[in-house]
Design a protein around this motif. Structure first.
Motif, mmCIF file in Angstrom:
data_model
loop_
_atom_site.group_PDB
_atom_site.id
_atom_site.type_symbol
_atom_site.label_atom_id
_atom_site.label_comp_id
_atom_site.label_asym_id
_atom_site.label_seq_id
_atom_site.Cartn_x
_atom_site.Cartn_y
_atom_site.Cartn_z
ATOM 1 N N GLU A 45 0.807 -1.549 -0.410
ATOM 2 C CA GLU A 45 -0.097 -0.153 0.106
ATOM 3 C C GLU A 45 0.704 0.751 0.091
ATOM 4 O O GLU A 45 0.312 1.781 -0.561
ATOM 5 N N ARG B 160 1.491 3.276 -3.070
ATOM 6 C CA ARG B 160 0.282 4.135 -4.114
ATOM 7 C C ARG B 160 0.817 4.852 -4.121
ATOM 8 O O ARG B 160 0.296 5.632 -5.339
ATOM 9 N N SER C 59 -4.749 -2.018 -4.395
ATOM 10 C CA SER C 59 -3.636 -2.876 -3.657
ATOM 11 C C SER C 59 -4.319 -4.144 -2.965
ATOM 12 O O SER C 59 -4.986 -4.317 -3.147
#
Length: 438
Positions: A410, A413, A428
């Motif tokens: 994550e 991102r 994700s």
């Protein structure tokens, strides 16, 4: 086995036409059809051969749902050869009412539904007709049906089993009837109806499975019977079209939730007729009965979807089965490997479903080639290229709005957003896992 009846009942097959046509037909074989001319070419000779054991008059009532193929010509040919066919054609496709059309046009004392792609066991059908003749109070006799491979001429199993050779339920015995249905996992789909009983059916339910709704109406009129003399063959493989769609499988895949509706319809009808308002204990008893039946049907559907490698639909079924009874999902073969497959299939379908996506970028995946193979196997479209994020450099000229990004971590991102990739086109592992816990 043959049946001897009063000669006045008998009528020649060729006589069932014209304004002076007799109406003392004993059996109507009701065949709703749509675009199945080749199946009718297979069915009609089977009926002609089967009728050799009928010592009673019969007719074939075909209700054609506005077929665009040569159904009418096929029917006319067999009718000219002497089969007692009465043919009716809808002006448009009326799927829900076409069976009613065949029933309403039937002239027989007894009515039997016969799918255009299924077959009969003629001796058993004749035996059940005799049972109905000997028991004039019975409104309908239901029997199990045989799963049959017509391609290889092999009998398989019965769709359900009865614990007694014959059981009869009177009006007022609906609770016992419900218990029998649930305990034996009975689907009351195949039966021989007394014509006057069928004529009291005036609607085809849409949210409640028709077989239970019809049974509720039947038992409100008079006794219904369940008899362990199967006469109906539900065909799986057929020489007509080996890979064709089979309606029974379709119901188990898609319409199983309507089974709950059908049973609830029966419970509602029972309570209304008896003038009962159930207390909490009675509500629990009925709910447990319905849940038990539905759980069994959902397990059948789950096995079918797993066999088709549709893990998303299988996952949905598991969540509902777990709600009904958490212990029931623990012994499902392969359930422990389901979650990774669900997540991969989610990713494939998500990428497929977004307009104008040409590329799926994988970030943090060690074996990109192996993961791509899994995604393709689970349905990722061929036109979507799969690439590792490490191959996407500053010189990349693919429009960002045509790229879908999958992140293992994550924290990455922000990096992709900073590179100009669309916020809504980044997903994700955590996003997927939050939707699909197991």
């Amino acid at each position: 086995m043959t049946i001897t009846v009063d000669p006045a009942r008998l009528s020649a097959a060729s006589a069932l036409e014209g304004p002076e046509a007799p109406t003392d037909v004993v059996l109507s074989l009701c065949v709703p059809t749509y675009n199945r001319a080749r199946f009718l070419e297979h069915l009609f000779p089977h009926i002609r051969e089967a009728s050799q054991v009928f010592d009673f008059s019969y007719e074939i009532v075909v209700s054609d749902n506005a077929s665009p193929d040569d159904t009418a010509e096929v029917v006319a040919r067999f009718k000219a050869e002497g089969l007692p066919i009465r043919y009716f054609r809808q002006e448009e496709n009326k799927r829900l009412s076409n069976q009613f059309s065949a029933f309403r046009h039937a002239r027989g004392e007894f009515l039997v539904y016969l799918a255009d792609d299924d077959l009969m066991i003629p001796e058993a059908l004749a035996d059940n007709i005799r049972f109905m003749m000997e028991n004039p109070q019975i409104r309908v006799v239901y029997t199990p049906f045989e799963i049959y491979d017509a391609l290889n001429g092999e009998r398989h199993c019965l769709f359900y089993h009865l614990r007694k050779p014959v059981e009869v339920f009177q009006p007022g015995q609906e609770v016992d009837l419900l218990k029998m249905l649930v305990e034996n996992h009975v689907m009351p789909e195949i039966g021989i109806y007394r014509a006057e009983a069928v004529r009291q059916l005036v609607s085809a339910p849409q949210f409640c499975y028709w077989a239970f709704a019809y049974l509720a109406t039947m038992v409100s009129q008079g006794p219904v019977a369940f008899r362990d003399v199967p006469y109906y063959r539900s065909v799986t493989l057929t020489p007509v079209m080996p890979n064709r769609h089979q309606e029974g499988t379709h119901d188990n895949l898609y319409n199983w939730d309507a089974f709950r509706g059908g049973l609830e319809f029966m419970v509602f009808s029972l309570l209304k007729r008896l003038g009962l308002t159930p207390d909490r204990e009675l509500q629990r008893i009925f709910r447990d009965m319905v849940d038990s039946f539905l759980s069994m049907r959902m397990h059948v559907s789950l096995r079918l979807w797993l066999g088709r490698r549709d893990y998303l639909k299988a996952y949905e079924l598991i969540t509902r089965l777990s709600y009904l009874n958490p212990a029931s999902v623990r012994n499902i073969a392969g359930v422990e490997q389901l979650l990774p497959l669900v997540r991969a299939q989610v990713l494939a379908q998500l990428a497929n479903g977004i307009a104008e996506i040409d590329r799926l970028i994988l970030d943090g995946i060690d074996d990109v080639s192996g993961f791509e193979t899994t995604l393709r196997d689970l349905g990722l479209k061929d036109h979507i290229a799969v690439v590792a994020s490490s191959t996407v450099g500053a010189a990349d000229d693919t429009p960002k709005e045509r790229s879908f990004v999958f992140l293992r971590d994550e924290a990455r991102r922000a990096h992709f957003m900073g590179e100009g990739f669309e916020k809504g086109l980044i997903v994700s592992t955590g996003d997927i896992e939050s939707n699909f816990p197991i």
